[in-house]
Design an enzyme around this catalytic site. Structure first.
Site, PDB file in Angstrom:
ATOM      1  N   ARG A   1       0.648  -1.175   0.369  1.00  0.00           N
ATOM      2  CA  ARG A   1      -0.244   0.101  -0.427  1.00  0.00           C
ATOM      3  C   ARG A   1       0.737   1.332   0.051  1.00  0.00           C
ATOM      4  O   ARG A   1       0.522   2.091  -0.362  1.00  0.00           O
ATOM      5  CB  ARG A   1      -1.205   0.330   1.156  1.00  0.00           C
ATOM      6  CG  ARG A   1      -1.969  -1.240   0.907  1.00  0.00           C
ATOM      7  CD  ARG A   1      -2.748  -1.605   2.517  1.00  0.00           C
ATOM      8  NE  ARG A   1      -2.085  -2.148   3.429  1.00  0.00           N
ATOM      9  CZ  ARG A   1      -2.673  -2.180   4.553  1.00  0.00           C
ATOM     10  NH1 ARG A   1      -4.156  -2.188   4.927  1.00  0.00           N
ATOM     11  NH2 ARG A   1      -1.741  -3.449   5.231  1.00  0.00           N
TER      12      ARG A   1
ATOM     13  N   THR B   1       0.141 -12.940   9.835  1.00  0.00           N
ATOM     14  CA  THR B   1       1.269 -12.110  11.002  1.00  0.00           C
ATOM     15  C   THR B   1       1.358 -13.230  12.226  1.00  0.00           C
ATOM     16  O   THR B   1       2.785 -13.192  12.794  1.00  0.00           O
ATOM     17  CB  THR B   1       0.446 -11.326  11.283  1.00  0.00           C
ATOM     18  OG1 THR B   1      -0.942 -11.833  11.969  1.00  0.00           O
ATOM     19  CG2 THR B   1       0.844  -9.722  11.551  1.00  0.00           C
TER      20      THR B   1
ATOM     21  N   ALA C   1      45.492  42.259  -1.528  1.00  0.00           N
ATOM     22  CA  ALA C   1      44.350  41.860  -2.304  1.00  0.00           C
ATOM     23  C   ALA C   1      44.458  41.265  -3.363  1.00  0.00           C
ATOM     24  O   ALA C   1      45.923  41.561  -4.316  1.00  0.00           O
ATOM     25  CB  ALA C   1      43.859  42.696  -1.938  1.00  0.00           C
TER      26      ALA C   1
HETATM   27  C1  UD1 Z   1      -3.321  -5.357  11.975  1.00  0.00           C
HETATM   28  C2  UD1 Z   1      -3.511  -6.819  12.337  1.00  0.00           C
HETATM   29  C3  UD1 Z   1      -5.066  -5.974  13.088  1.00  0.00           C
HETATM   30  C4  UD1 Z   1      -4.385  -4.249  13.697  1.00  0.00           C
HETATM   31  C5  UD1 Z   1      -3.519  -3.855  12.696  1.00  0.00           C
HETATM   32  C6  UD1 Z   1      -2.976  -2.385  13.863  1.00  0.00           C
HETATM   33  C7  UD1 Z   1      -3.261  -8.778  11.589  1.00  0.00           C
HETATM   34  C8  UD1 Z   1      -4.116 -10.319  10.909  1.00  0.00           C
HETATM   35  N1  UD1 Z   1      -4.001  -7.848  11.660  1.00  0.00           N
HETATM   36  O1  UD1 Z   1      -3.305  -5.621  10.239  1.00  0.00           O
HETATM   37  O2  UD1 Z   1      -5.428  -6.287  13.651  1.00  0.00           O
HETATM   38  O3  UD1 Z   1      -5.444  -3.540  13.646  1.00  0.00           O
HETATM   39  O4  UD1 Z   1      -2.557  -4.711  12.445  1.00  0.00           O
HETATM   40  O5  UD1 Z   1      -2.378  -2.037  12.552  1.00  0.00           O
HETATM   41  O6  UD1 Z   1      -2.269  -8.972  12.427  1.00  0.00           O
HETATM   42  N2  UD1 Z   1       4.007  -8.760   8.771  1.00  0.00           N
HETATM   43  C9  UD1 Z   1       5.313  -9.615   8.615  1.00  0.00           C
HETATM   44  N3  UD1 Z   1       4.567 -11.075   7.561  1.00  0.00           N
HETATM   45  C10 UD1 Z   1       4.042 -11.084   6.895  1.00  0.00           C
HETATM   46  C11 UD1 Z   1       2.307 -10.268   7.518  1.00  0.00           C
HETATM   47  C12 UD1 Z   1       2.891  -8.585   7.918  1.00  0.00           C
HETATM   48  O7  UD1 Z   1       6.050  -9.736   8.256  1.00  0.00           O
HETATM   49  O8  UD1 Z   1       3.414 -12.393   6.760  1.00  0.00           O
HETATM   50  C13 UD1 Z   1       4.250  -7.665   9.781  1.00  0.00           C
HETATM   51  C14 UD1 Z   1       4.009  -6.668   8.867  1.00  0.00           C
HETATM   52  O9  UD1 Z   1       5.390  -6.004   8.417  1.00  0.00           O
HETATM   53  C15 UD1 Z   1       3.687  -4.837   9.699  1.00  0.00           C
HETATM   54  C16 UD1 Z   1       3.522  -6.531  10.419  1.00  0.00           C
HETATM   55  O10 UD1 Z   1       3.356  -7.634  10.683  1.00  0.00           O
HETATM   56  O11 UD1 Z   1       5.285  -4.775  10.408  1.00  0.00           O
HETATM   57  C17 UD1 Z   1       1.572  -6.103  10.169  1.00  0.00           C
HETATM   58  O12 UD1 Z   1       0.981  -6.476   8.999  1.00  0.00           O
HETATM   59  P1  UD1 Z   1       0.217  -5.544   8.125  1.00  0.00           P
HETATM   60  O13 UD1 Z   1      -0.319  -5.856   6.878  1.00  0.00           O
HETATM   61  O14 UD1 Z   1       0.573  -4.037   8.197  1.00  0.00           O
HETATM   62  O15 UD1 Z   1      -1.538  -5.816   9.169  1.00  0.00           O
HETATM   63  P2  UD1 Z   1      -2.243  -5.083   9.023  1.00  0.00           P
HETATM   64  O16 UD1 Z   1      -3.352  -4.957   7.584  1.00  0.00           O
HETATM   65  O17 UD1 Z   1      -2.037  -3.417   9.423  1.00  0.00           O
HETATM   66 CA    CA Z   2      -0.172  -2.892   9.211  1.00  0.00          CA
END
Ligand code: UD1
Ligand code: CA
Length: 459
Positions: free
Chosen positions: A16, A79, A423
Site C-alpha cells: 500500500r 502475522t 588583496a
Molecule cells: C494488523 C492486524 C490488525 C491490527 C493492525 C494494527 C493482523 C491479521 N491484523 O493489520 O488486527 O488492527 O495490524 O496496525 O495481524 N507482517 C509480516 N509478515 C506477514 C504479514 C505482516 O511480517 O506475513 C508484518 C508487517 O511487516 C507489519 C505487521 O506485520 O509490520 C502488520 O502487518 P500488516 O499487513 O500491516 O497488518 P494490518 O493489515 O495493518
Molecule cells: Ca499495518
C-alpha cells in the site's frame, strides 16, 4: 523478573506504500519506522529481540544492527505465520513475549511496560493492546462479551456490518506467555477472507482453551497508529514531530513555531536555545545552551556548543564550538571544525577545514581542506585552490595571518604566522611568517587616455 522476549514483525512488503523502499524503513522524523520501534523496546530490558524479516531483509538488518536476531519469513502468509518463524529461536523459553509490528512507529516503551504489567497482574496467557479509534476502518476490531471481557479479534475485511461498528481496535501489539503463544500458533488457520494466518486469532484459541486472555486499552490512539500508506505516514510524521518538539520545549528550548520546526528523535538540545521557523535538525545532532538557530537552517549529525548564532545556514557532520556566528547563507560541509568566536558570514562554504578560535571568513569564500589558525582574517572572496582535478591539497594559514580580499591560496601552501597577503594575490609559494606577499600584476595608469580617445572619435 520474568524473562522478556520481543518479536518485531517486519516482513510485510508494504504494497500500500507503493514504494521501492521497504515499508518499515520509511523514515518518520528522519528515523526508519522499525528503528523507532526497536529503540522503544530496547529500554524494556529484553533478554532477546527477534525481528521477522522478508523482502529486503539485508536492508533491515543493516539498519537495526546485530544486537537483534533475525529470522526469515520467505513468504508473507500472515502475522501468525510471521511469529511462527521465531519458533526455533524462542519456543522453548519461559517468560513473556511482546509482539510488536514494525509499522507502528509511535508506540512508546511506557505503554508497552503498562501492557506487560497488566498481563502479569491478571496472570493472562495473552493480552492485546487496544485503543479507541475515531475511524477504525482497516483495523482489527475487538469483540468483547456481555461482561466486557475480550473474546476475539475480527479483521476489518472479515467483519460483519455490526462488528465494523466497533471502535475499539487491535493496535497490533501483544504480550503473551511465550510457551502458550507457540502452542496456540500451531492451531491458527487461514480460513478467512485474506487466506492469511492471523496472529490475533491466538486470543480466541487461548480463550476457548479456558485460558485467561485480556485486552489493555491505551488512552492514546495516536500512539498506536499503523502506517500502511503515505497518508498514515504523514500523520505519523506529524504526531512524532509534536512529541519530539514538546519534549524539547519542556526541557527549556524555545521553538518559535513548533509546526515549522523539524527535529530528529535522537537530537539533544540544551536549555535557552531558541529555534526559529523552518529549521531542520537531523540525525545524531547535539546542541548546547543559549544558541539562536534559524530561521531556515539545517543541522545534521553535528555537535554545536553554546552561545552560537546560526542563521539561514547548513551544517553537516561538523563541530561548532561556542560564541560562533554562522550565516546568513553559509554552508559548513562535513568534517569541519569551527572553534570559539569564529565568524562565518554570508556565502561562505567551509569543507573539511579547521577554523581556529577568533578567525573570520565574513563574506564570499571557499575554504576547503584547510587548517586556519587563531585570529586569522580571511578577506572577502578568499579561496583555497585545493583541487587540481585529481587530488586535494592542504592549505595552512597560521595564527594572526591576514588574507586580503579576492586572494587565491593555491594548495599545497602555507601562509606563516602574522603574515599578510595583499588583496587580489594568487599565492603559489609559501609566505614566511611576519612578511607581506603580493602576487598580482602592477597597476598601469595611462594619463588622459579617455580624453584622447574621445577626441579621436569626435574628429
Ligand atoms: C494488523 C492486524 C490488525 C491490527 C493492525 C494494527 C493482523 C491479521 N491484523 O493489520 O488486527 O488492527 O495490524 O496496525 O495481524 N507482517 C509480516 N509478515 C506477514 C504479514 C505482516 O511480517 O506475513 C508484518 C508487517 O511487516 C507489519 C505487521 O506485520 O509490520 C502488520 O502487518 P500488516 O499487513 O500491516 O497488518 P494490518 O493489515 O495493518
Ligand atoms: Ca499495518
Amino acid at each position: 523478573m520474568t524473562n522478556r522476549y520481543a518479536v518485531i514483525l517486519a516482513a510485510g512488503q508494504g504494497t500500500r506504500m507503493k514504494s521501492k523502499l521497504y515499508k518499515v524503513l520509511h523514515p518518520v522524523c528522519g528515523k526508519p519506522m522499525v528503528q523507532h520501534v526497536v529503540d522503544q523496546i530496547s529500554s524494556l530490558q529484553m533478554k532477546q529481540m527477534v525481528a521477522v524479516v522478508g523482502h529486503g531483509a539485508e536492508k533491515v538488518q543493516e539498519q537495526l544492527g546485530d544486537h537483534i536476531q533475525y529470522v526469515l519469513q520467505e513468504e508473507q502468509l500472515g502475522t501468525a505465520h510471521a511469529v511462527m518463524q521465531a519458533e526455533e529461536v524462542l519456543a522453548n523459553e519461559e517468560g513473556v513475549t511482546l509482539v510488536v509490528c514494525g509499522d507502528t512507529p509511535l508506540i512508546t516503551s511506557e505503554t508497552m511496560e503498562r501492557l506487560i504489567a497488566e498481563h502479569e497482574t491478571l496472570g493472562a496467557k495473552a493480552t492485546i493492546l487496544t485503543a479507541q479509534a475515531d475511524d477504525p476502518t482497516g483495523y482489527g476490531r475487538i469483540i468483547r462479551n456481555s461482561e466486557g471481557t475480550v473474546e476475539r479479534n475480527v479483521e476489518h475485511k472479515d467483519a460483519s456490518e455490526e462488528e465494523r461498528k466497533v471502535t475499539e481496535i487491535n493496535t497490533g501489539t501483544y504480550c503473551f506467555d511465550n510457551k502458550a503463544l507457540f502452542e496456540a500458533l500451531k492451531k491458527v488457520s487461514n480460513d478467512n477472507v485474506q487466506g492469511e494466518y492471523y496472529l490475533p486469532d491466538v486470543i480466541e484459541i487461548l480463550k476457548k482453551a479456558g485460558e485467561v486472555v485480556a485486552a489493555y486499552q491505551t488512552p492514546d490512539f495516536n500512539e498506536t497508529l499503523g502506517v500502511n500508506d503515505r497518508v498514515a505516514l504523514s500523520k505519523a510524521e506529524s504526531f512524532m514531530k509534536k512529541r519530539i518538539n514538546e519534549r524539547h520545549m519542556r526541557n527549556g528550548v524555545t521553538l518559535i513555531d513548533p509546526e515549522q520546526t523539524y527535529i530528529s528523535d535522537d537530537a539533544e538540545i540544551g536549555s535557552d536555545t531558541v529555534i526559529y521557523p523552518g529549521t531542520v535538525i537531523l540525525g545524531n545532532t547535539k546542541i548546547g545552551e543559549e544558541n539562536i538557530i534559524g530561521p531556515q537552517s539545517e543541522i545534521k549529525d553535528s555537535v554545536v556548543g553554546s552561545g552560537n548564532t546560526i542563521r539561514q545556514s547548513v551544517i553537516h557532520d561538523s563541530v561548532v564550538g561556542n560564541e560562533t556566528a554562522i550565516g546568513p547563507f553559509a554552508h559548513i560541509r562535513p568534517k569541519s571544525v569551527l572553534e570559539n568566536n569564529v565568524k562565518i558570514g554570508n556565502f561562505v562554504e567551509i569543507k573539511k577545514s579547521v577554523m581556529s578560535t577568533g578567525s573570520k571568513a565574513s563574506h564570499l569564500s571557499y575554504i576547503g581542506d584547510a587548517e586556519i589558525g587563531k585570529d586569522v582574517n580571511l578577506g572577502c572572496g578568499s579561496i583555497t585552490v585545493n583541487y587540481d582535478g585529481k587530488n586535494k591539497f592542504l592549505t595552512k594559514v597560521e595564527d594572526g595571518a591576514f588574507i586580503g580580499c579576492n586572494s587565491n591560496l593555491v594548495a599545497p601552501v602555507t601562509v606563516g604566522k602574522n603574515a599578510y597577503v595583499a588583496a587580489g594575490s594568487t599565492i603559489t609559494n609559501d609566505v614566511p611568517a611576519e612578511s607581506l606577499s603580493i602576487a598580482r600584476s602592477r597597476q598601469t595608469v595611462k594619463e588622459n587616455y579617455v580624453r584622447k580617445l574621445n577626441e579621436k572619435q569626435n574628429q
